[in-house]
Scaffold this motif. Structure first.
Motif, PDB file in Angstrom:
ATOM      1  N   TYR A 184       0.899  -1.631  -0.267  1.00 38.68           N
ATOM      2  CA  TYR A 184       0.128  -0.258  -0.053  1.00 38.68           C
ATOM      3  C   TYR A 184       1.352   1.486  -0.457  1.00 38.68           C
TER       4      TYR A 184
ATOM      5  N   GLN B 294     -17.125  -0.422   5.803  1.00 39.27           N
ATOM      6  CA  GLN B 294     -15.625  -1.166   6.172  1.00 39.27           C
ATOM      7  C   GLN B 294     -15.174  -2.186   6.456  1.00 39.27           C
TER       8      GLN B 294
ATOM      9  N   GLU C 136     -12.364   0.605   0.651  1.00 43.49           N
ATOM     10  CA  GLU C 136     -11.583   1.724   0.933  1.00 43.49           C
ATOM     11  C   GLU C 136     -12.848   2.845   0.985  1.00 43.49           C
TER      12      GLU C 136
ATOM     13  N   PHE D  86      -9.339  -3.265   0.696  1.00 45.40           N
ATOM     14  CA  PHE D  86      -8.734  -3.627   1.914  1.00 45.40           C
ATOM     15  C   PHE D  86      -9.375  -5.031   2.613  1.00 45.40           C
TER      16      PHE D  86
ATOM     17  N   GLN E 122      -7.452   0.149  11.276  1.00 48.26           N
ATOM     18  CA  GLN E 122      -7.786   1.252  10.378  1.00 48.26           C
ATOM     19  C   GLN E 122      -6.038  -0.240   9.782  1.00 48.26           C
TER      20      GLN E 122
END
Lengths: 157, 489
Positions: free
Chosen positions: A5, B385, B390, B471, B479
């Protein structure tokens, strides 16, 4: 599987034409595009690697000269034409000279030239064309050439 | 924001490919046009060929995802008109068919967009009594008792001594900034401020500087540098300095770091202009906006601006400030002197909706709406989430953008959601930076829990198909930790 990332920090550059160049990943994309175009030229023309690098170098010259140093303005009308007299090279980094992006963009044609001339064993006529190309590109990127129009070429009315 | 590296590379590559194809098509179009005779010999072209390149070659290809006409009030469910194209999206024609879709795009934060049991009868009565338009400017014959009552109401609600209301929100920003500051002044605005503020700042003639989005330390360094330098070329001290920030940034869903910014502005004696277009009525315990939510005294913010289009279901914008400021604006602002005043039914809607929010209509519907929008936003955001999307924005903010990045995912997400009867708004360039395209969801107090669950299901399916779950999807995920560049397992 590991995922890499990166953080994209918001910039203060208001010029939408150039602010994309400040985000992470641009430099790698540029280098990868050059590499993949070399592979494509090799597979399409079935020539020697040196000729392929020369072809890539010269087409890179034409494309970057056209879009960085010839075309002026921005491809959208929202900024009401305040950049209409500036080429893309003069617009990036809000006109500041010798930033990291500019140094990178100056080094790329030089490295391409070295690769192209090395893999063709410095033979004519490729060496001549390659040298002319890299000379024109590097001179166009000098800080002293900011907003200079030689002999009025590409100047406005 | 945090991007997977491979996505960044593929996004650049996709835009490069689109750009290359666009240039190729332009080249052929130019060659073909050169042969055909033109009837407009000797006329200058309306626009330079380069200027509308983005519109012609990128925007028009996916134009069915934008500007969709609707044929019902923008409530939680609404009717979207279907359109067809015979020439590959260059032109679109409306058909007579409509789709009943879930509305995730309207700024309908408190649910006043459709008929309301308290507001609508009063508005209709007012329409019959006062007619739709005042047909005059405020100074000529366009100030009715409704207008004065509305301005008092707004001033009380926002917490300032006086307020002035204009007919249009965009005009409020672009006509007020030139009046407040002129040549010799300095405007420091956040880099992601809305186009109306940018327009007003450019039109004012003052010097404009930009600070990094929501970064009070950068604001401080810009202020110090500018105060030390003074005006350009003469280096005289600035006549005044205005710092312009927004309450909720409409494309990020983030709240402004108002306490820090206000303390910095006090230290350097700059004025604060707060644009609460999206936050007034939507955040805060009693809906009074970002000042209430973050605990900032309204006396510290010099000029508070907002609009009525988002939470109050009306139209128009207001400026609230001290009595002297509003008195000054009343005789200098062109939008007050020359523009038609806000129509009477719209004014009545504003008054009624503020009464509902404050609970002055005798029921607790206002408090219920505020609680519901907070619950809905927090629930939706946490669920998204958890699924691995994202999502930007702070807690309590009803605006949540889902990052798409790749240009091809924009139309894919939009069209697939529409097929499943969920209407989302996708935002690409020029409202966002070129690479950070997103789908922006606006939650409303009129969304019920079932609506939200259906939306989550559809978005999850479409997200899997399109590939925007950047994610890892874990139920108790925190996070994602990122330094410069880091690996995450």
């Amino acid at each position: 599987m590991a995922i890499l990332y990166v953080r994209a920090a918001p910039t203060t550059d208001l010029n939408r034409n150039t602010e994309w160049f400040t985000y992470p990943g641009v430099w790698s994309t540029y280098i990868l595009i050059l590499f993949f175009s070399w592979l494509m030229v090799l597979s399409v023309f079935a020539c020697s690697p040196g000729m392929a690098w020369t072809v890539v170098h010269l087409s890179h010259f034409f494309v970057t000269y056209q879009f960085f140093h010839w075309k002026k303005g921005t491809p959208f009308a929202e900024d009401q034409g305040i950049y209409n007299r500036l080429t893309w090279w003069e617009q990036i980094d809000s006109g500041q000279q010798l930033t990291r992006n500019r140094k990178f963009l100056t080094v790329v044609p030089i490295v391409l030239y070295l690769i192209a001339s090395h893999t063709t064993d410095y033979q004519h006529p490729m060496l001549f064309f390659n040298t002319v190309a890299v000379f024109v590109l590097v001179v166009a990127k000098f800080p002293h050439m900011h907003k200079v129009r030689i002999f009025g070429i590409n100047a406005d009315q | 924001m945090i991007i997977p590296y491979l996505t960044a590379l593929t996004t650049y590559f996709s835009y490069g490919l689109l750009f290359a194809f666009g240039q190729l098509r332009d080249f052929f179009r130019k060659s073909v046009d050169w042969w055909s005779a033109s009837t407009l010999q000797g006329y200058a072209p309306i626009c330079l060929g380069l200027e509308d390149f983005y519109i012609r070659r990128l925007y028009l290809r996916i134009q069915d995802c934008f500007n969709r006409p609707i044929s019902s009030p923008p409530d939680a469910w609404f009717d979207v008109v279907e359109r067809v194209s015979n020439d590959n999206n260059k032109t679109l024609k409306r058909t007579t068919k409509v789709n009943r879709c879930l509305n995730l795009g309207s700024y309908n934060y408190l649910g006043f967009a459709a008929a309301d049991e308290y507001c609508t009868p009063r508005v209709i009565e007012c329409l019959k009594k006062y007619t739709p338009s005042t047909c005059s400017t405020r100074v000529d014959g366009g100030t009715t008792i409704l207008h004065t009552e509305m301005e008092e109401c707004v001033a009380n609600f926002v917490g300032k001594p006086a307020a002035i209301v204009f007919g249009m929100g965009y005009v409020t920003n672009s006509a007020i900034l030139p009046v407040l500051i002129g040549k010799g002044g300095l405007i420091i605005s956040d880099s992601l401020n809305h186009n109306s503020i940018v327009n007003g700042a450019r039109g004012s003639g003052a010097t404009v500087r930009v600070f990094q989005h929501n970064t009070p330390s950068h604001l401080e360094s810009v202020l110090r540098e500018q105060i030390a330098d003074g005006q350009p070329r003469t280096h005289r001290p600035w006549k005044k300095i205005i710092v312009v920030v927004e309450g909720i940034y409409s494309m990020e869903g983030e709240l402004c770091k108002l306490p820090e910014i206000v303390s910095i502005c006090k230290k350097y004696k700059a004025f604060v202009y707060l644009d609460e277009a999206h936050s007034i009525g939507a955040v805060g315990k009693s809906g009074r906006g970002v000042c209430e939510l973050l605990g900032v005294d309204t006396a510290d913010v010099d000029i508070m601006m907002g609009t009525f289009t988002k939470s109050f279901g009306s139209s128009g914008g207001y400026i609230a400030g001290s009595k002297e400021l509003i008195q000054y604006l009343k005789y200098t602002c062109p939008a007050h002197l020359y523009a038609t005043s806000i129509s009477a039914p719209a004014a009545q809607q504003i008054i009624s909706s503020i009464k509902v929010v404050l609970g002055e209509d005798g029921s607790s519907r206002g408090a219920q709406k505020l609680a519901r929008i907070r619950e809905n936003s927090n629930f939706f955001r946490s669920e998204l989430q958890k699924m691995g999307f994202e999502v930007l924005g702070d807690n309590d903010s009803p605006v949540m953008p889902i990052m798409l990045y790749n240009p091809a995912k924009i139309p894919a997400f939009s069209r697939e959601c529409l097929k499943r009867n969920v209407a989302v708004v996708t935002v690409a360039f020029p409202a966002t930076p070129l690479l950070l395209a997103r789908a922006r969801i606006c939650i409303s107090a009129s969304h019920s829990r079932e609506d939200l669950l259906k939306a989550l299901e559809v978005i999850s399916t479409v997200g899997d198909m399109v590939g925007v779950k950047y994610f890892p999807a874990e139920p108790n995920k925190q996070q994602v930790e990122v330094g410069q560049v880091k690996k995450v397992d």
